[in-house]
Design an enzyme around this catalytic site. Structure first.
Site: not given
Length: 353
Positions: A23-25
């Protein structure tokens, strides 16, 4: 030894096959250094952020290996998802306020790469090995230190891309399994959401090059109460176009009397208190002038944006085209796509504090 510039990602339109996916935080990118009792939190631009997150510095002493360098993201997690605005508030010069916010809005750290462990430099090792070492080194870490989920399944990555936005995440990152760690190089891949919206142009700021060129256009959308709320800006224009825009917009220049963003007369009209007021400063650059020239809200522009944070664009929008066929009153929040809701604790258990 600090500073170390983080490895970066370049944008691609689709999720590539054959990689490791995360996931891209949406937070502050940080490289954390621990050497015994010494902790240093480095930012993306290689400046120290340790003083702003004392609660994380204490946690790193308890949860990280005694000597290590870890790459990750600082986030603030709430019941509504990631709160980037609360994270921005943490950058404050006053120690008393930093300590107060550390209690009121504590941050968490999402680790996603291991650059060094003990005396061993891991930056020349393939990512697949670094990921395995990261899981081993931080496998017993407790909140607020977490290891990001990762998968080799591209179908699961596509599912994450579709679902996790509802928790405030920014998309998906794809990392080549054989890739080494290359500071300040765009050797990873990021896949982010992009959408378009028709917005009202209600003001501008001049460019730093001089008073006859547009720096950015201020955008608005009408809310349920019929009030024009500030949602963000666009500003990536060639210099020649900046000067043309300045000339084109002069017939629309007005004063603040009667303008929907007359902040001085009606401070409560700002959308959640986060819209740019005339003369307001920036916490990121105390010398930056955020005043603007008001325009009659008559022109409509289509812009490309990634996602919303509350009632504003999270990042600067991109110009698509002018929309002379649209009326300003038709530019409402109802046109925006609303992501499905998703709980952060279903992504990283125990993330919300």
């Amino acid at each position: 030894m600090p500073p170390v510039a983080p490895m970066l990602a370049k944008a691609v339109p689709t999720i590539p096959p054959g990689a490791s996916y995360e996931p891209k935080w949406d937070g502050f990118r940080s490289v954390v250094f621990r050497d015994g009792d010494e902790i240093e939190i480095g930012s993306r631009n290689e400046k120290a952020m340790t003083r702003y997150f004392p609660e994380l510095a204490r946690a790193f002493l308890a949860e990280l290996p005694e000597r290590c360098v870890v790459d990750g993201e600082i986030v603030i997690a709430t019941a509504g998802g990631l709160d980037f605005e609360a994270l921005q508030q943490r950058i404050h010069p006053a120690v008393s306020r930093v300590n107060m916010l550390a209690e009121a809005t504590p941050a968490s750290f999402i680790a996603f790469d291991l650059l060094a462990l003990g005396d061993e430099d891991l930056t020349g090792r393939p990512f697949a090995e670094r990921r395995a070492r990261l899981e081993e080194a931080l496998g017993s870490a407790r909140p607020p230190v977490h290891v990001t989920p990762a998968t080799l399944d591209v179908d699961l990555a596509r599912q994450w891309f579709a679902e996790f936005e509802g928790a405030g995440l920014d998309g998906v990152v794809a990392k080549p399994l054989a890739g080494t760690y290359q500071p300040d190089k765009r050797v990873m891949f990021k896949i982010k959401h992009t959408r378009t919206a028709d917005c009202v142009v209600a003001g501008y700021r001049v460019h730093k090059s001089g008073p006859d060129a547009i720096g950015s256009l201020l955008l608005g959308l009408y809310n349920d109460q019929g009030t024009l709320a500030s949602v963000g800006v666009i500003g990536a224009f060639p210099m020649a176009r900046r000067k043309e825009l300045f000339t084109e917009l002069q017939p629309l220049v007005t004063d603040f009397e009667g303008h929907p963003w007359n902040w001085a007369a009606s401070p409560e009209a700002s959308a959640g208190g986060r819209t740019p007021r005339s003369g307001e400063g920036s916490r990121w650059n105390a010398g930056k002038d955020l005043s603007f020239t008001p325009l009659r809200p008559e022109r409509v522009v289509e812009v490309r944006y990634e996602h919303m944070e509350g009632d504003r664009f999270r990042h600067m929008g991109q110009f698509v085209r002018w929309r002379p066929d649209r009326t300003p009153e038709s530019c409402t929040y109802e046109q925006l796509e609303v992501p499905i809701s998703f709980d952060l604790d279903d992504i990283v258990p125990g993330l919300r504090r």
